[in-house]
Design a protein around this motif. Structure first.
Motif, PDB file in Angstrom:
ATOM      1  N   GLY A  33       0.817  -1.210   0.000  1.00  0.00           N
ATOM      2  CA  GLY A  33       0.000   0.000   0.000  1.00  0.00           C
ATOM      3  C   GLY A  33       0.849   1.258   0.000  1.00  0.00           C
ATOM      4  N   ILE A  34       1.926   1.267   0.754  1.00  0.00           N
ATOM      5  CA  ILE A  34       2.831   2.418   0.783  1.00  0.00           C
ATOM      6  C   ILE A  34       3.490   2.613  -0.572  1.00  0.00           C
ATOM      7  CG2 ILE A  34       4.990   3.266   1.767  1.00  0.00           C
ATOM      8  CD1 ILE A  34       4.114   1.922   4.415  1.00  0.00           C
ATOM      9  N   VAL A  35       3.931   1.508  -1.192  1.00  0.00           N
ATOM     10  CA  VAL A  35       4.596   1.589  -2.500  1.00  0.00           C
ATOM     11  C   VAL A  35       3.624   2.064  -3.572  1.00  0.00           C
ATOM     12  CG1 VAL A  35       5.660   0.204  -4.313  1.00  0.00           C
ATOM     13  CG2 VAL A  35       6.370  -0.095  -1.935  1.00  0.00           C
ATOM     14  N   VAL A  36       2.409   1.546  -3.574  1.00  0.00           N
ATOM     15  CA  VAL A  36       1.420   1.952  -4.574  1.00  0.00           C
ATOM     16  C   VAL A  36       1.048   3.418  -4.389  1.00  0.00           C
ATOM     17  CG1 VAL A  36      -0.971   1.600  -5.328  1.00  0.00           C
ATOM     18  CG2 VAL A  36       0.525  -0.354  -4.968  1.00  0.00           C
ATOM     19  N   GLY A  37       0.876   3.847  -3.147  1.00  0.00           N
ATOM     20  CA  GLY A  37       0.581   5.255  -2.892  1.00  0.00           C
ATOM     21  C   GLY A  37       1.701   6.167  -3.361  1.00  0.00           C
ATOM     22  N   GLY A  38       2.934   5.777  -3.111  1.00  0.00           N
ATOM     23  CA  GLY A  38       4.076   6.564  -3.567  1.00  0.00           C
ATOM     24  C   GLY A  38       4.171   6.611  -5.079  1.00  0.00           C
ATOM     25  N   THR A  39       3.848   5.501  -5.730  1.00  0.00           N
ATOM     26  CA  THR A  39       3.868   5.466  -7.195  1.00  0.00           C
ATOM     27  C   THR A  39       2.812   6.404  -7.770  1.00  0.00           C
ATOM     28  OG1 THR A  39       4.619   3.179  -7.115  1.00  0.00           O
ATOM     29  CG2 THR A  39       3.711   3.953  -9.198  1.00  0.00           C
ATOM     30  N   PHE A  40       1.623   6.387  -7.211  1.00  0.00           N
ATOM     31  CA  PHE A  40       0.575   7.296  -7.688  1.00  0.00           C
ATOM     32  C   PHE A  40       0.956   8.757  -7.459  1.00  0.00           C
ATOM     33  CE2 PHE A  40      -2.878   3.866  -7.269  1.00  0.00           C
ATOM     34  CZ  PHE A  40      -2.721   3.513  -8.601  1.00  0.00           C
ATOM     35  N   GLU A  41       1.596   9.053  -6.345  1.00  0.00           N
ATOM     36  CA  GLU A  41       2.044  10.428  -6.096  1.00  0.00           C
ATOM     37  C   GLU A  41       3.115  10.844  -7.098  1.00  0.00           C
ATOM     38  OE1 GLU A  41       3.131  11.307  -2.105  1.00  0.00           O
ATOM     39  OE2 GLU A  41       1.298  10.412  -1.279  1.00  0.00           O
ATOM     40  N   LEU A  42       4.011   9.928  -7.455  1.00  0.00           N
ATOM     41  CA  LEU A  42       5.040  10.230  -8.443  1.00  0.00           C
ATOM     42  C   LEU A  42       4.422  10.490  -9.810  1.00  0.00           C
ATOM     43  CD1 LEU A  42       8.042  10.392  -9.265  1.00  0.00           C
ATOM     44  CD2 LEU A  42       7.913   7.941  -9.733  1.00  0.00           C
ATOM     45  N   ILE A  43       3.464   9.673 -10.207  1.00  0.00           N
ATOM     46  CA  ILE A  43       2.802   9.870 -11.501  1.00  0.00           C
ATOM     47  C   ILE A  43       2.056  11.203 -11.514  1.00  0.00           C
ATOM     48  CG2 ILE A  43       0.974   8.977 -12.994  1.00  0.00           C
ATOM     49  CD1 ILE A  43       1.886   6.158 -12.142  1.00  0.00           C
ATOM     50  N   ALA A  44       1.369  11.531 -10.433  1.00  0.00           N
ATOM     51  CA  ALA A  44       0.657  12.809 -10.359  1.00  0.00           C
ATOM     52  C   ALA A  44       1.641  13.974 -10.430  1.00  0.00           C
ATOM     53  CB  ALA A  44      -0.156  12.879  -9.068  1.00  0.00           C
ATOM     54  N   ALA A  45       2.772  13.844  -9.765  1.00  0.00           N
ATOM     55  CA  ALA A  45       3.774  14.915  -9.810  1.00  0.00           C
ATOM     56  C   ALA A  45       4.324  15.083 -11.217  1.00  0.00           C
ATOM     57  CB  ALA A  45       4.905  14.613  -8.829  1.00  0.00           C
ATOM     58  N   LEU A  46       4.501  13.984 -11.943  1.00  0.00           N
ATOM     59  CA  LEU A  46       4.988  14.083 -13.320  1.00  0.00           C
ATOM     60  C   LEU A  46       3.959  14.755 -14.229  1.00  0.00           C
ATOM     61  CD1 LEU A  46       6.759  10.645 -13.805  1.00  0.00           C
ATOM     62  CD2 LEU A  46       7.811  12.893 -13.612  1.00  0.00           C
ATOM     63  N   PHE A  47       2.686  14.487 -14.006  1.00  0.00           N
ATOM     64  CA  PHE A  47       1.652  15.124 -14.815  1.00  0.00           C
ATOM     65  C   PHE A  47       1.505  16.610 -14.484  1.00  0.00           C
ATOM     66  CE2 PHE A  47      -0.185  10.821 -15.635  1.00  0.00           C
ATOM     67  CZ  PHE A  47      -0.072  10.892 -17.014  1.00  0.00           C
ATOM     68  N   TYR A  48       1.699  16.977 -13.225  1.00  0.00           N
ATOM     69  CA  TYR A  48       1.549  18.379 -12.823  1.00  0.00           C
ATOM     70  C   TYR A  48       2.802  19.211 -13.061  1.00  0.00           C
ATOM     71  CZ  TYR A  48      -2.861  17.197 -10.583  1.00  0.00           C
ATOM     72  OH  TYR A  48      -4.138  16.782 -10.332  1.00  0.00           O
ATOM     73  N   LEU A  49       3.915  18.569 -13.399  1.00  0.00           N
ATOM     74  CA  LEU A  49       5.164  19.304 -13.585  1.00  0.00           C
ATOM     75  C   LEU A  49       5.077  20.357 -14.689  1.00  0.00           C
ATOM     76  CD1 LEU A  49       8.104  19.690 -12.770  1.00  0.00           C
ATOM     77  CD2 LEU A  49       8.709  17.901 -14.407  1.00  0.00           C
ATOM     78  N   PRO A  50       4.544  20.057 -15.883  1.00  0.00           N
ATOM     79  CA  PRO A  50       4.458  21.114 -16.902  1.00  0.00           C
ATOM     80  C   PRO A  50       3.581  22.284 -16.476  1.00  0.00           C
ATOM     81  CG  PRO A  50       4.109  18.966 -17.906  1.00  0.00           C
ATOM     82  CD  PRO A  50       4.140  18.760 -16.423  1.00  0.00           C
ATOM     83  N   VAL A  51       2.496  21.999 -15.790  1.00  0.00           N
ATOM     84  CA  VAL A  51       1.605  23.061 -15.320  1.00  0.00           C
ATOM     85  C   VAL A  51       2.321  23.946 -14.305  1.00  0.00           C
ATOM     86  CG1 VAL A  51      -0.569  23.518 -14.122  1.00  0.00           C
ATOM     87  CG2 VAL A  51      -0.416  21.622 -15.746  1.00  0.00           C
ATOM     88  N   ARG A  52       3.067  23.335 -13.409  1.00  0.00           N
ATOM     89  CA  ARG A  52       3.799  24.119 -12.403  1.00  0.00           C
ATOM     90  C   ARG A  52       4.902  24.955 -13.052  1.00  0.00           C
ATOM     91  NH1 ARG A  52       5.396  20.504  -7.392  1.00  0.00           N
ATOM     92  NH2 ARG A  52       6.107  22.550  -6.726  1.00  0.00           N
ATOM     93  N   MET A  53       5.510  24.423 -14.099  1.00  0.00           N
ATOM     94  CA  MET A  53       6.547  25.192 -14.771  1.00  0.00           C
ATOM     95  C   MET A  53       5.948  26.370 -15.541  1.00  0.00           C
ATOM     96  SD  MET A  53       9.176  22.244 -16.056  1.00  0.00           S
ATOM     97  CE  MET A  53      10.414  23.402 -16.561  1.00  0.00           C
ATOM     98  N   LEU A  54       4.777  26.172 -16.138  1.00  0.00           N
ATOM     99  CA  LEU A  54       4.117  27.276 -16.844  1.00  0.00           C
ATOM    100  C   LEU A  54       3.646  28.356 -15.879  1.00  0.00           C
ATOM    101  CD1 LEU A  54       2.053  25.405 -19.573  1.00  0.00           C
ATOM    102  CD2 LEU A  54       4.043  26.870 -19.900  1.00  0.00           C
ATOM    103  N   ARG A  55       3.203  27.967 -14.697  1.00  0.00           N
ATOM    104  CA  ARG A  55       2.769  28.945 -13.695  1.00  0.00           C
ATOM    105  C   ARG A  55       3.962  29.765 -13.199  1.00  0.00           C
ATOM    106  NH1 ARG A  55      -1.336  25.632  -9.805  1.00  0.00           N
ATOM    107  NH2 ARG A  55      -2.951  25.291 -11.369  1.00  0.00           N
ATOM    108  N   ALA A  56       5.143  29.177 -13.176  1.00  0.00           N
ATOM    109  CA  ALA A  56       6.325  29.891 -12.676  1.00  0.00           C
ATOM    110  C   ALA A  56       6.800  30.945 -13.650  1.00  0.00           C
ATOM    111  CB  ALA A  56       7.449  28.885 -12.403  1.00  0.00           C
ATOM    112  N   ILE A  57       6.429  30.824 -14.908  1.00  0.00           N
ATOM    113  CA  ILE A  57       6.889  31.798 -15.915  1.00  0.00           C
ATOM    114  C   ILE A  57       6.092  33.068 -15.842  1.00  0.00           C
ATOM    115  CG2 ILE A  57       7.065  32.231 -18.385  1.00  0.00           C
ATOM    116  CD1 ILE A  57       7.726  29.296 -18.767  1.00  0.00           C
TER     117      ILE A  57
END
Length: 63
Positions: free
Chosen positions: A39-63
């Motif tokens: 459960g800990i590993v699966v939760g961490g994997t989902f958080e990593l995938i979500a962070a990868l999807f939100y990375l472009p949005v966060r970079m665009l907001r920083a500009i």
């Protein structure tokens, strides 16, 4: 504290069941431990995938 009180009540009402619970609790905890780790590993994997999807949005907001 509440767990101790409930255990003592169980000990007074039905002491064989209380002793069985006391002896079986560590065994059940060991059996369920791998499921907690998965459960800990699966939760961490989902958080990593979500962070990868939100990375472009966060970079665009920083500009």
């Amino acid at each position: 504290m509440l767990n101790l009180l409930l255990f003592l009540i169980l000990m007074v009402v039905c002491w064989p069941l209380a002793l069985a619970a006391l002896l079986l609790y560590p065994l059940i905890w060991l059996i369920l431990l791998p499921f907690r780790l998965v459960g800990i590993v699966v939760g961490g994997t989902f958080e990593l995938i979500a962070a990868l999807f939100y990375l472009p949005v966060r970079m665009l907001r920083a500009i």
